[in-house]
Scaffold this motif. Structure first.
Motif, PDB file in Angstrom:
ATOM      1  N   GLN A  49      49.700   1.261   5.957  1.00  0.00           N
ATOM      2  CA  GLN A  49      48.299   1.539   6.283  1.00  0.00           C
ATOM      3  C   GLN A  49      47.969   1.234   7.746  1.00  0.00           C
ATOM      4  OE1 GLN A  49      46.319   2.984   3.949  1.00  0.00           O
ATOM      5  NE2 GLN A  49      48.208   2.994   2.725  1.00  0.00           N
ATOM      6  N   GLU A  66      48.513   2.679  10.717  1.00  0.00           N
ATOM      7  CA  GLU A  66      47.924   3.727  11.557  1.00  0.00           C
ATOM      8  C   GLU A  66      46.495   4.048  11.130  1.00  0.00           C
ATOM      9  OE1 GLU A  66      48.927   4.750  14.282  1.00  0.00           O
ATOM     10  OE2 GLU A  66      51.046   4.204  14.302  1.00  0.00           O
ATOM     11  N   SER A  67      46.243   4.098   9.836  1.00  0.00           N
ATOM     12  CA  SER A  67      44.892   4.438   9.384  1.00  0.00           C
ATOM     13  C   SER A  67      43.907   3.310   9.676  1.00  0.00           C
ATOM     14  CB  SER A  67      44.893   4.774   7.887  1.00  0.00           C
ATOM     15  OG  SER A  67      45.332   3.668   7.118  1.00  0.00           O
ATOM     16  N   GLU A 107      40.792   3.787  12.382  1.00  0.00           N
ATOM     17  CA  GLU A 107      39.407   3.539  11.972  1.00  0.00           C
ATOM     18  C   GLU A 107      38.745   2.509  12.879  1.00  0.00           C
ATOM     19  OE1 GLU A 107      36.984   2.542   7.853  1.00  0.00           O
ATOM     20  OE2 GLU A 107      38.949   1.624   8.166  1.00  0.00           O
TER      21      GLU A 107
END
Length: 536
Positions: free
Chosen positions: A379, A381-382, A386
């Motif tokens: 997770q 990169e996400s 964000e």
């Protein structure tokens, strides 16, 4: 001496131009008039412990590994030293080709390299640092008198005139030590750095009179050094600029807490990069704590609020004079919560946080990388994307963007030490806003330092062997390749900078990277000096 490099910390056009116009810097002005000068773009982050290694290795922090005043082992830290620098320095490359050097007062050079010549380390070294060759510092002191890395008044209640005298004495000792060693070792290359041009601004922001005193002293030492060493080429360079901050102090961790990224705790000690003022709290602060009237303290904070000083701002001011801990013992819990003084980041439980403001960025707490990471690598990169979007949209109370750019670290740094960098690089708009790692209190407060670092410094090239060159688009990373070029030594094939126009590129060579086992523990004196300057 073939090539002389003079480092003047924080020198830049806005500081130097008024001094040139007033005729206060005849030696430097003569060098500029007979040679070439211009702005020198610094790196990110533009702070001393990372920028000077970038200058003297010609590589970005992703290659050399020194990102800020601290190095990290999980959530623990120590003050950066030369063991953190994984690329060879100018003087090590010259030594590999049979050329000698004298290096005096350059930051992040302790422990010193073993070379043909002499090295007396500068900023971030302990007082009485190990030098090369062993015992040379005793010889320097015997020859010129007192020589210290830091001043004796820096942690005392010295007044302005005492500080003026000490700034001048420290500058004089750098020049005298360098000339003594240059005469003794007759080096091919010399590098002397002056730190007080930065220190005076942190200690007395906006005080042009003290600033001029320091620069006059530096100019005198430059004049004497040029006369004594008669170099064929002279390069004067700074690591960054400096100037007023007219914006806000942005409390990054408090913002991240409100966005759900930072968790806090009031139990136990936070990780050991907590501000170091506790190590050097004035003795009278403890003694006075029991005599302070809590009601008076509360009323004083109320009064401060009425004139626009938030409890967090008051805490910052008390912190800077060493009285925050004493005050916190007598104010009510409700006020303590407003200041944030009894609340710290729970780094192990947080998703992302600011470790140190001068890193200019956010570190994610990644599982498998940090000891108790909570961000699943799948997770990464996400989560990062964000958060970058959130940071890009942060506005000041005046409706202006806090950051001119928010970048993934790989767009700023590259190299084998990339994993030690922050994950998100945040560049303040026009370097007019100051970051703070404090949690608790307001997100935006007035900057606790009205002057601080700027992106553009200063460079000048002169001397009998100086070619015609253009310095309108010069970067910090270009200094080391240019110095090597002047001495006919091949550049490292890992250097990120370029040889300046007019100099002959000498080709490249593969040099070994440094392989330090570990770095020694820094002294409380060094940590306290960094805290005194507001870095920790």
């Amino acid at each position: 001496m073939d090539t002389l490099l003079v480092g003047i910390d924080a020198a830049c056009g806005p500081v130097l131009d008024p001094l040139f116009e007033a005729g206060s810097l005849p030696a430097l002005a003569s060098l500029v008039e007979d040679g070439t000068s211009g702005p020198l773009e610094s790196q990110l982050p533009p702070w001393t412990p990372s920028a000077w290694p970038s200058l003297y290795t010609g590589t970005n922090p992703g290659r050399h590994g020194a990102y800020s005043f601290l190095t990290y082992d999980g959530y623990d830290w120590d003050v950066v030293d030369a063991h953190a620098v994984r690329e060879p320095s100018l003087w090590e490359l010259l030594d590999a080709h049979g050329l000698s050097s004298v290096v005096v007062n350059v930051p992040v050079t302790c422990p010193p390299a073993t070379i043909d010549g002499a090295v007396v380390p500068g900023f971030t070294a302990p007082e009485d640092p190990p030098c090369h060759p062993e015992g040379i510092l005793d010889d320097v002191r015997e020859a010129i008198g007192e020589y210290t890395v830091y001043g004796s008044t820096e942690f005392a209640d010295a007044d302005r005139e005492e500080r003026r005298a000490e700034y001048t004495a420290l500058v004089r000792s750098r020049g005298a030590a360098f000339r003594y060693l240059a005469d003794r070792f007759d080096p091919d290359f010399g590098f002397v750095q002056f730190q007080q041009s930065d220190t005076v601004v942190h200690d007395f922001p906006g005080d042009r009179d003290l600033l001029e005193t320091v620069y006059r002293a530096i100019d005198d030492e430059l004049d004497e050094t040029l006369a004594a060493c008669d170099p064929n080429l002279v390069v004067v360079a700074s690591d960054h600029g400096i100037g007023p901050y007219d914006g806000y102090e942005f409390c990054v961790n408090e913002f991240l807490r409100r966005e759900g990224y930072v968790e806090t705790t009031r139990e136990g000690e936070s990780p050991s990069w907590v501000p170091i003022w506790r190590d050097n709290l004035r003795a009278d602060a403890d003694e006075s704590a029991t005599s302070v009237d809590p009601s008076l303290t509360t009323r004083a904070l109320d009064t401060a609020g009425a004139v626009g000083l938030s409890p967090a701002r008051v805490a910052t001011l008390l912190d800077r004079v060493g009285l925050l801990e004493a005050a916190m013992r007598v104010v009510p819990d409700s006020v303590r919560r407003q200041t944030g003084a009894n609340e710290t980041v729970d780094f192990a439980a947080s998703t992302a946080y600011c470790r140190l403001p001068v890193e200019l960025g956010i570190r994610l707490n990644v599982a498998g990388r940090e000891p108790e990471g909570v961000v699943d690598p799948a997770q990464y990169e996400s989560v990062r994307a964000e958060l970058m979007t959130t940071l890009r949209n942060v506005e000041t109370p005046d409706g202006e963007l806090v950051f001119e750019s928010v970048l993934p670290r790989e767009e700023v740094f590259h190299g084998p030490e990339l994993d030690d960098a922050v994950d998100i690089v945040t560049v303040p708009s026009e370097f007019d806003h100051l970051a703070s790692a404090r949690v608790g209190g307001d997100v935006f407060v007035p900057p606790h330092e009205p002057w601080n670092h700027k992106r553009y410094g200063f460079v000048a090239v002169g001397g009998p062997d100086a070619p015609a060159t253009n310095l309108t688009d010069t970067h910090l990373l270009d200094v080391a390749p240019t110095v090597l070029s002047s001495l006919g030594v091949p550049l490292s094939d890992r250097m990120d900078g370029d040889v300046l126009p007019g100099f002959t590129a000498p080709g490249t060579e593969t040099y070994p990277r440094a392989a330090h086992d570990s770095h020694g523990r820094s002294t409380a004196h060094v940590k306290n000096r960094l805290a005194d300057l507001g870095y920790l």
